[in-house]
Write a protein that holds these residues in place. Structure first.
Motif, mmCIF file in Angstrom:
data_model
loop_
_atom_site.group_PDB
_atom_site.id
_atom_site.type_symbol
_atom_site.label_atom_id
_atom_site.label_comp_id
_atom_site.label_asym_id
_atom_site.label_seq_id
_atom_site.Cartn_x
_atom_site.Cartn_y
_atom_site.Cartn_z
ATOM 1 N N HIS A 128 3.180 5.320 6.724
ATOM 2 C CA HIS A 128 2.369 4.449 7.582
ATOM 3 C C HIS A 128 1.268 3.777 6.761
ATOM 4 N N PRO A 129 1.111 2.460 6.882
ATOM 5 C CA PRO A 129 0.132 1.752 6.058
ATOM 6 C C PRO A 129 -1.284 2.306 6.120
ATOM 7 N N LEU A 130 -1.770 2.702 7.310
ATOM 8 C CA LEU A 130 -3.126 3.237 7.380
ATOM 9 C C LEU A 130 -3.238 4.554 6.623
ATOM 10 N N ALA A 131 -2.221 5.397 6.755
ATOM 11 C CA ALA A 131 -2.237 6.677 6.043
ATOM 12 C C ALA A 131 -2.152 6.463 4.535
ATOM 13 N N CYS A 132 -1.304 5.530 4.123
ATOM 14 C CA CYS A 132 -1.157 5.268 2.687
ATOM 15 C C CYS A 132 -2.415 4.639 2.103
ATOM 16 N N ALA A 133 -3.069 3.765 2.867
ATOM 17 C CA ALA A 133 -4.331 3.191 2.400
ATOM 18 C C ALA A 133 -5.372 4.285 2.203
ATOM 19 N N ALA A 134 -5.390 5.250 3.131
ATOM 20 C CA ALA A 134 -6.314 6.370 2.980
ATOM 21 C C ALA A 134 -5.966 7.202 1.752
ATOM 22 N N VAL A 160 0.824 -1.202 0.000
ATOM 23 C CA VAL A 160 0.000 0.000 0.000
ATOM 24 C C VAL A 160 0.864 1.261 0.000
ATOM 25 N N ARG A 161 2.048 1.180 0.599
ATOM 26 C CA ARG A 161 2.975 2.313 0.577
ATOM 27 C C ARG A 161 3.477 2.547 -0.847
ATOM 28 N N SER A 162 3.857 1.465 -1.513
ATOM 29 C CA SER A 162 4.334 1.576 -2.889
ATOM 30 C C SER A 162 3.249 2.106 -3.818
#
Length: 453
Positions: free
Chosen positions: A318-324, A95-97
């Motif tokens: 951060h995965p949650l931020a990147c998912a958002a 998700v970051r990528s």
């Protein structure tokens, strides 16, 4: 839309009591503030525990570009939390990528590498660090009437009074006047004059500071909190040319202006200019989870190909931020939010605000584009004297306080800074909501009019 909870003043009082007992608020004299206890929010609105609903013409702090609680972004955060809540930044995470790829696809030119931060100030900090390391120089130029964040370097770059208490005077920052025809520092009468004189002033500043000492020029593409002063045609291209001539890194701060706010993905598109570094935050994921970053050119990225970059953050990407962020960008594409922001600015907000200016003696100038507008409030249209003095507080700020209270009374939560009110709703604000906001502004400006001469 109506509040999704029944009014509960007792619960609101408890929330406020806990806040007053334990929360230390930013930019505030703690004993002089009275924060509103918010019970909920959705779309362009939020409401309190007494059942009062407000149309948010601030977008939080100009970051809820797709409004509050968009179901697709909320679902994406929930799904990511169930899959992988967090992971250290040294690893490759899908998700970051993907967030980095989607952002890089939308940045201008060759800004193809993304360094993630937790917000805009950290993005500016790291952009300046990159520029200094890339050039081997230390000085950085920034504009008066600007805001770049509250961390050490970012606050010294800032050109408004929030800097004063923390300005060390030794941070290697030199400030200059950027163009602003309505309150020209150059006695200009036309946009062309303002552009030419501002560029000459910048080049003179560089000459007297020593171009060999200057690492970067940092500018907000369209200054936000400082007043939404759209630069005149040719100015940013002129700055780009000056930077190229002297080997200076050109940094554009798009923390507030980016991700659809001006009716394009990034405001730089309006001016056909590509910086060496671009900072972003806020609208990248509508502020749902803290996220910011620096988009980096190939040349500057190459500096750190075999030389370690001496910077990082525990929660970078951060995965949650990147998912958002992934979900927000997809929503903006699917729902054509960027195009909508451009259209609402051209057909509703711009014409509506200019019509208010014609009828209200307190409105000196209307500026903006997309969902990014400012009204410059004055005591007198001829003299252009601001409605309140620069950095006014207390009794001196009474006219703006009265205007703000009137706006809230009519169901509008306004963005107020010094003698200005900004119209910065969600980029997907509906035409009906925008008109509702204009009507509330109309009523509130009648209060401001009482203080004109």
């Amino acid at each position: 839309m109506t509040p999704h909870v029944e009014p509960d003043p007792q619960a609101g009082a408890a929330v406020k009591a806990a806040d007053r007992a334990h929360v230390f608020h930013s930019w505030s004299a703690q004993g002089l503030i009275d924060p509103l206890a918010v019970a909920g929010a959705e779309g362009s609105y939020f409401w309190d525990y007494d059942g009062n609903r407000y149309l948010d013409f601030t977008s939080g702090l100009v970051y809820t570009n797709i409004g509050y609680q968009h179901p697709r972004v909320v679902a994406a955060i929930q799904e990511q939390a169930a899959k992988l809540t967090t992971f250290a930044p040294a690893f490759a995470i899908d998700v970051r990528s993907e967030a980095a790829r989607l952002i890089a696809e939308r940045t201008p030119g060759d800004l193809n590498k993304i360094f993630f931060t937790n917000g805009g100030a950290e993005a500016v900090e790291n952009a300046v660090r990159m520029a200094r390391l890339h050039t081997g120089r230390h000085k950085v130029l920034s504009a008066f009437r600007s805001y770049h964040g509250a961390t050490s370097t970012a606050i010294n770059l800032t050109g408004d009074p929030r800097r004063w208490a923390s300005d060390t005077g030794t941070a290697g920052v030199v400030r200059f006047w950027a163009p602003f025809l309505y309150r020209s520092a150059f006695y200009a009468e036309t946009e062309q004059q303002e552009c030419e004189r501002a560029l000459q002033h910048l080049e003179d500043t560089i000459a007297f500071e020593g171009p060999q000492n200057i690492a970067a020029i940092v500018l907000e593409t369209v200054p936000g909190t400082a007043g939404i002063m759209t630069p005149p045609p040719g100015y940013l291209a002129g700055v780009r040319a000056i930077c190229d001539a002297y080997g200076i890194v050109f940094v554009l701060d798009e923390v507030m202006a980016g991700f659809g706010r001006t009716g394009t993905w990034f405001a730089a598109e309006h001016f056909d200019v590509v910086p060496d570094l671009m900072t972003f935050a806020k609208g990248v994921n509508s502020g749902y989870v803290p996220l910011g970053g620096v988009a980096i050119s190939e040349e500057i990225a190459a500096t750190f190909e075999t030389r370690p970059y001496p910077g990082g953050l525990t929660y970078s990407g951060h995965p949650l931020a990147c998912a958002a962020a992934v979900a927000t960008i997809q929503v903006m594409e699917d729902e054509k939010v960027v195009e909508h922001a451009a259209r609402i600015g051209e057909t509703v907000l711009g014409p509506g605000l200019r019509e208010l200016a014609e009828r209200h003696p307190s409105v000196g100038e209307v500026r903006g584009m997309g969902a990014f507008w400012a009204l410059d409030l004055v005591k007198n249209k001829e003299t252009r004297e601001p409605l309140v003095p620069y950095n006014a507080s207390g009794a001196a700020n009474a006219p703006m306080a009265a205007f703000g209270a009137a706006a809230k009374k009519h169901g509008l939560w306004p963005f107020i800074n010094m003698n200005r009110t900004h119209a910065v709703p969600a980029c997907n604000v509906s035409e009906a909501e925008a008109k509702e906001g204009l009507a509330a502004l109309d009523a509130a400006l009648s209060v401001a009019d009482e203080h004109t001469v």
